[in-house]
Motif scaffolding. Structure first.
Motif: not given
Length: 297
Positions: A3-4, A89, A260
């Motif tokens: 995700e990051t 995000k 996110r």
């Protein structure tokens, strides 16, 4: 991919800034190469800015582009506000904070969506409102506005609806409406009857799925999610998302934009639960037409 590590340099405010700049450059009749030359930039620099991928954005550069493209001052102020947003995000856009209150960030995002998944428990969503329903809401929401300004707001809302009604590649819309939306009077009984018939007619379109969550379903989630819209922007030739999906949550003093993966996933799961508890499309259409008749008794 984690995700990051996905879209780390492509935050929503910057993508919206880039989208507006690209549209205004096109209106000005300039190619990327021509506009970049006027800025004494390489074409790649401007291209990255338009894609929301610029690592560093200077307000002075946005001001210069606004002058080159002939962007009106009120819109230019909104673009400068977008340029100053932090790379995050989850973005809370407070009305009038850096970005002028009348600058609508959501409309540009909505116009680029290929699929919209929505839940509403209070009002008919803007994309499927009739002119009289929209006018009644705007009259209540902006009592200080002149008749001309109110009409401008109504027409802008109607113009947005081409997103789902256009012949060429209309966006897909999936909506769950609480039964309370059908029975809450906006404007008058006549306005409501016409609005519900309009919803029933729209639900016959191939790209529109409209379901009603009846009172008898209770509270499927066990808590209130509030209204939301999940926007998706299609995939590229490799099957990858053109842009990451965004959940839009409208507030009274500002709007929340969630990117996110965990947030988007939770809203997807909530929507799936609501769909399981809602009437099917045919039964929903029948209820819409039945309640419309009740308003005319």
């Amino acid at each position: 991919m984690s995700e990051t590590s996905t879209h780390t340099s492509s935050t929503l405010p910057r993508r919206q800034l880039g989208r507006y700049l690209r549209d205004w450059r096109t209106r000005a009749g300039l190619t990327i190469a021509e506009a970049a030359k006027l800025m004494e930039w390489g074409a790649t620099t401007l291209q990255r800015l338009e894609k929301g991928q610029a690592d560093r954005i200077r307000t002075i550069d946005i001001e210069a582009l606004c002058r080159i493209y002939g962007i009106p001052d009120d819109i230019a102020e909104g673009l400068k506000g977008l340029a100053q947003q932090t790379a995050v995000k989850s973005w809370w856009h407070a009305y009038g904070d850096l970005i002028p209150e009348d600058f609508d960030v959501f409309v540009g995002l909505e116009a680029s969506a290929r699929r919209l998944t929505a839940y509403q428990c209070e009002l008919v969503p803007g994309l499927v409102q009739t002119v009289d329903y929209a006018r009644a809401l705007n009259t209540l929401g902006y009592p200080a506005n002149s008749a001309a300004e109110l009409e401008r707001r109504v027409q802008l809302r109607l113009q947005r609806q081409v997103l789902i009604t256009r012949r060429h590649q209309p966006a897909n819309l999936e909506v769950v409406l609480c039964e309370s939306v059908l029975r809450r009077v906006v404007g008058s009984a006549k306005v409501m009857a016409a609005q519900l018939r309009h919803l029933a007619d729209l639900s016959t379109l191939d790209n529109v799925e409209l379901r009603v969550l009846p009172f008898s379903s209770g509270v499927p989630l066990g808590l209130s999610s509030g209204p939301y819209i999940l926007l998706e922007f299609g995939a590229d030739a490799k099957g990858q998302p053109v842009e990451p999906p965004v959940v839009y949550v409208e507030g009274f003093t500002g709007d929340l934009y969630l990117e996110r993966e965990t947030d988007v996933r939770r809203y997807r799961q909530a929507h799936e639960q609501l769909l399981r508890s809602a009437l099917d499309i045919s039964a929903s259409r029948h209820l819409l037409r039945q309640v419309a008749k009740e308003f005319m008794v």
